[in-house]
Write a protein that holds these residues in place. Structure first.
Motif, PDB file in Angstrom:
ATOM      1  N   MET A  51       1.125  -1.181   0.100  1.00 20.88           N
ATOM      2  CA  MET A  51       0.219   0.157   0.449  1.00 20.88           C
ATOM      3  C   MET A  51       0.961   1.186   0.211  1.00 20.88           C
ATOM      4  O   MET A  51       0.522   1.766  -0.972  1.00 20.88           O
ATOM      5  CB  MET A  51      -1.128   0.131   1.021  1.00 20.88           C
ATOM      6  N   ASP A  52       1.894   1.054   0.863  1.00 15.98           N
ATOM      7  CA  ASP A  52       3.101   2.452   0.066  1.00 15.98           C
ATOM      8  C   ASP A  52       3.564   2.500  -1.122  1.00 15.98           C
ATOM      9  O   ASP A  52       3.580   3.648  -1.366  1.00 15.98           O
ATOM     10  CB  ASP A  52       4.449   1.777   1.498  1.00 15.98           C
ATOM     11  N   VAL A  53       3.901   1.705  -1.348  1.00 13.35           N
ATOM     12  CA  VAL A  53       4.442   1.741  -2.656  1.00 13.35           C
ATOM     13  C   VAL A  53       3.104   3.006  -3.495  1.00 13.35           C
ATOM     14  O   VAL A  53       2.896   3.479  -4.708  1.00 13.35           O
ATOM     15  CB  VAL A  53       4.935   0.213  -3.766  1.00 13.35           C
ATOM     16  N   ILE A  54       2.113   1.665  -3.767  1.00 11.19           N
ATOM     17  CA  ILE A  54       0.819   2.038  -4.259  1.00 11.19           C
ATOM     18  C   ILE A  54       0.443   3.903  -4.280  1.00 11.19           C
ATOM     19  O   ILE A  54       0.185   4.471  -5.224  1.00 11.19           O
ATOM     20  CB  ILE A  54      -0.516   1.472  -4.777  1.00 11.19           C
ATOM     21  N   LYS A  55       0.555   4.455  -2.644  1.00  7.37           N
ATOM     22  CA  LYS A  55      -0.030   4.754  -2.863  1.00  7.37           C
ATOM     23  C   LYS A  55       1.343   5.977  -3.082  1.00  7.37           C
ATOM     24  O   LYS A  55       0.948   7.343  -3.877  1.00  7.37           O
ATOM     25  CB  LYS A  55       0.433   5.870  -1.488  1.00  7.37           C
ATOM     26  N   ARG A  56       2.662   5.816  -3.362  1.00  3.99           N
ATOM     27  CA  ARG A  56       3.396   7.107  -3.427  1.00  3.99           C
ATOM     28  C   ARG A  56       3.228   6.601  -4.937  1.00  3.99           C
ATOM     29  O   ARG A  56       3.571   8.079  -6.085  1.00  3.99           O
ATOM     30  CB  ARG A  56       5.148   6.196  -3.544  1.00  3.99           C
ATOM     31  N   ALA A  57       2.964   6.200  -5.987  1.00  2.00           N
ATOM     32  CA  ALA A  57       2.849   5.733  -7.133  1.00  2.00           C
ATOM     33  C   ALA A  57       1.805   6.445  -7.502  1.00  2.00           C
ATOM     34  O   ALA A  57       2.246   7.063  -9.055  1.00  2.00           O
ATOM     35  CB  ALA A  57       2.753   4.335  -7.870  1.00  2.00           C
ATOM     36  N   CYS A  58       0.710   7.205  -6.167  1.00  2.00           N
ATOM     37  CA  CYS A  58      -0.168   7.723  -7.382  1.00  2.00           C
ATOM     38  C   CYS A  58       0.244   8.964  -6.661  1.00  2.00           C
ATOM     39  O   CYS A  58      -0.294  10.651  -7.646  1.00  2.00           O
ATOM     40  CB  CYS A  58      -1.644   7.721  -6.113  1.00  2.00           C
ATOM     41  N   GLU A  59       0.736   9.179  -5.861  1.00  2.00           N
ATOM     42  CA  GLU A  59       1.374  10.211  -5.500  1.00  2.00           C
ATOM     43  C   GLU A  59       2.544  11.387  -7.317  1.00  2.00           C
ATOM     44  O   GLU A  59       2.726  12.857  -7.138  1.00  2.00           O
ATOM     45  CB  GLU A  59       2.072  10.823  -4.508  1.00  2.00           C
ATOM     46  N   ALA A  60       3.222   9.990  -6.988  1.00  2.00           N
ATOM     47  CA  ALA A  60       4.104  10.412  -8.462  1.00  2.00           C
ATOM     48  C   ALA A  60       3.034  10.950  -9.839  1.00  2.00           C
ATOM     49  O   ALA A  60       2.872  12.242 -10.845  1.00  2.00           O
ATOM     50  CB  ALA A  60       4.589   9.833  -8.711  1.00  2.00           C
ATOM     51  N   VAL A  61       2.033  10.390 -10.039  1.00  2.00           N
ATOM     52  CA  VAL A  61       1.180   9.911 -10.951  1.00  2.00           C
ATOM     53  C   VAL A  61      -0.111  11.724 -10.520  1.00  2.00           C
ATOM     54  O   VAL A  61       0.184  12.440 -11.797  1.00  2.00           O
ATOM     55  CB  VAL A  61       0.104   9.199 -11.919  1.00  2.00           C
ATOM     56  N   GLY A  62       0.122  11.747  -9.217  1.00  2.00           N
ATOM     57  CA  GLY A  62      -1.221  13.513  -9.270  1.00  2.00           C
ATOM     58  C   GLY A  62       0.338  14.681  -9.357  1.00  2.00           C
ATOM     59  O   GLY A  62      -0.766  15.611 -10.349  1.00  2.00           O
ATOM     60  N   ARG A  63       1.303  14.316  -9.918  1.00  2.00           N
ATOM     61  CA  ARG A  63       1.961  15.542 -10.217  1.00  2.00           C
ATOM     62  C   ARG A  63       2.029  16.072 -11.471  1.00  2.00           C
ATOM     63  O   ARG A  63       1.743  17.192 -12.287  1.00  2.00           O
ATOM     64  CB  ARG A  63       3.650  15.859  -9.681  1.00  2.00           C
ATOM     65  N   HIS A  64       0.792  14.624 -12.853  1.00  2.00           N
ATOM     66  CA  HIS A  64       1.154  14.800 -13.750  1.00  2.00           C
ATOM     67  C   HIS A  64      -0.781  15.719 -14.127  1.00  2.00           C
ATOM     68  O   HIS A  64      -0.763  15.880 -15.115  1.00  2.00           O
ATOM     69  CB  HIS A  64       1.064  14.040 -14.606  1.00  2.00           C
ATOM     70  N   GLY A  65      -0.904  15.960 -12.863  1.00  2.00           N
ATOM     71  CA  GLY A  65      -2.563  16.641 -13.782  1.00  2.00           C
ATOM     72  C   GLY A  65      -3.392  16.920 -11.848  1.00  2.00           C
ATOM     73  O   GLY A  65      -2.497  16.963 -11.327  1.00  2.00           O
ATOM     74  N   ASN A  66      -4.744  17.052 -12.650  1.00  2.00           N
ATOM     75  CA  ASN A  66      -5.123  17.574 -11.384  1.00  2.00           C
ATOM     76  C   ASN A  66      -6.629  16.968 -10.798  1.00  2.00           C
ATOM     77  O   ASN A  66      -6.764  17.224  -9.738  1.00  2.00           O
ATOM     78  CB  ASN A  66      -6.085  18.895 -11.774  1.00  2.00           C
ATOM     79  N   ARG A  67      -5.943  15.662 -10.906  1.00  2.00           N
ATOM     80  CA  ARG A  67      -6.608  14.220 -10.124  1.00  2.00           C
ATOM     81  C   ARG A  67      -5.875  13.260 -10.703  1.00  2.00           C
ATOM     82  O   ARG A  67      -5.752  12.820 -11.633  1.00  2.00           O
ATOM     83  CB  ARG A  67      -8.005  14.640 -11.180  1.00  2.00           C
ATOM     84  N   VAL A  68      -6.486  12.066  -9.765  1.00  3.70           N
ATOM     85  CA  VAL A  68      -5.660  10.797  -9.814  1.00  3.70           C
ATOM     86  C   VAL A  68      -6.759  10.247  -9.882  1.00  3.70           C
ATOM     87  O   VAL A  68      -7.438   9.759  -9.037  1.00  3.70           O
ATOM     88  CB  VAL A  68      -4.517   9.973  -8.829  1.00  3.70           C
ATOM     89  N   SER A  69      -6.907   8.465 -11.255  1.00  4.15           N
ATOM     90  CA  SER A  69      -7.673   7.749 -11.085  1.00  4.15           C
ATOM     91  C   SER A  69      -6.705   6.007 -11.067  1.00  4.15           C
ATOM     92  O   SER A  69      -5.658   6.033 -11.323  1.00  4.15           O
ATOM     93  CB  SER A  69      -7.966   7.368 -12.634  1.00  4.15           C
ATOM     94  N   LEU A  70      -7.286   5.539  -9.986  1.00  2.39           N
ATOM     95  CA  LEU A  70      -6.787   4.589  -8.924  1.00  2.39           C
ATOM     96  C   LEU A  70      -7.485   2.770  -8.542  1.00  2.39           C
ATOM     97  O   LEU A  70      -9.150   3.070  -8.570  1.00  2.39           O
ATOM     98  CB  LEU A  70      -5.993   4.380  -7.640  1.00  2.39           C
ATOM     99  N   VAL A  71      -7.209   2.176 -10.077  1.00  4.72           N
ATOM    100  CA  VAL A  71      -8.191   1.218 -10.104  1.00  4.72           C
ATOM    101  C   VAL A  71      -6.659  -0.501  -8.765  1.00  4.72           C
ATOM    102  O   VAL A  71      -6.210  -0.394  -9.552  1.00  4.72           O
ATOM    103  CB  VAL A  71      -8.657   0.464 -11.082  1.00  4.72           C
ATOM    104  N   LEU A  72      -7.987  -0.549  -7.982  1.00  6.47           N
ATOM    105  CA  LEU A  72      -7.159  -1.920  -7.640  1.00  6.47           C
ATOM    106  C   LEU A  72      -7.807  -3.231  -7.315  1.00  6.47           C
ATOM    107  O   LEU A  72      -8.702  -2.992  -6.961  1.00  6.47           O
ATOM    108  CB  LEU A  72      -6.474  -0.566  -5.671  1.00  6.47           C
ATOM    109  N   LYS A  73      -6.648  -3.808  -7.134  1.00  5.84           N
ATOM    110  CA  LYS A  73      -7.579  -5.846  -7.109  1.00  5.84           C
ATOM    111  C   LYS A  73      -6.954  -6.025  -6.309  1.00  5.84           C
ATOM    112  O   LYS A  73      -5.939  -6.185  -5.761  1.00  5.84           O
ATOM    113  CB  LYS A  73      -7.999  -5.963  -8.269  1.00  5.84           C
TER     114      LYS A  73
END
Length: 113
Positions: A51-73
């Motif tokens: 979950m820490d890795v997924i959170k950091r990946a989301c934060e990195a992607v968030g720097r590219h736009g104003n919103r982040v979409s995450l699909v998790l299984k």
């Protein structure tokens, strides 16, 4: 535990490859077993570290736009490890026992756990 996820920015234009590359770089640097295909990245490890890795990946992607979409299984199966490859091994064994064309007529398909 296995976690398959897809993360992408919104509001950053048509291409998301740079943002996804930033996320995958974080996954690969984590040291966790991982595999990326055209739709998802799968990682294997304990709950908190994944979950820490997924959170950091989301934060990195968030720097590219104003919103982040995450699909998790998640496949949460205590006591098992190495399932990223073991599940595929069981699938291939099932396909081989069925002649790779699927089950014989009237025989139900073999489930992979």
């Amino acid at each position: 535990m296995l976690f398959a996820f897809s993360v992408a920015p919104s509001g950053s234009g048509e291409s998301v490859s740079e943002a996804v590359a930033d996320a995958v770089a974080i996954v690969r640097a984590s040291g966790l077993p991982n595999r990326t295909d055209s739709m998802f990245t799968t990682i294997e490890g304990e709950w908190d570290e994944c979950m820490d890795v997924i959170k950091r990946a989301c934060e990195a992607v968030g720097r590219h736009g104003n919103r982040v979409s995450l699909v998790l299984k998640a496949d949460i199966r205590p006591g098992y490890s190495g399932e990223m490859t073991a599940k595929l091994d069981r699938l291939e064994a099932a396909l081989n026992s069925q002649g790779q064309d699927g089950p014989a007529p009237g025989v139900p398909p073999v489930a992979t756990d």
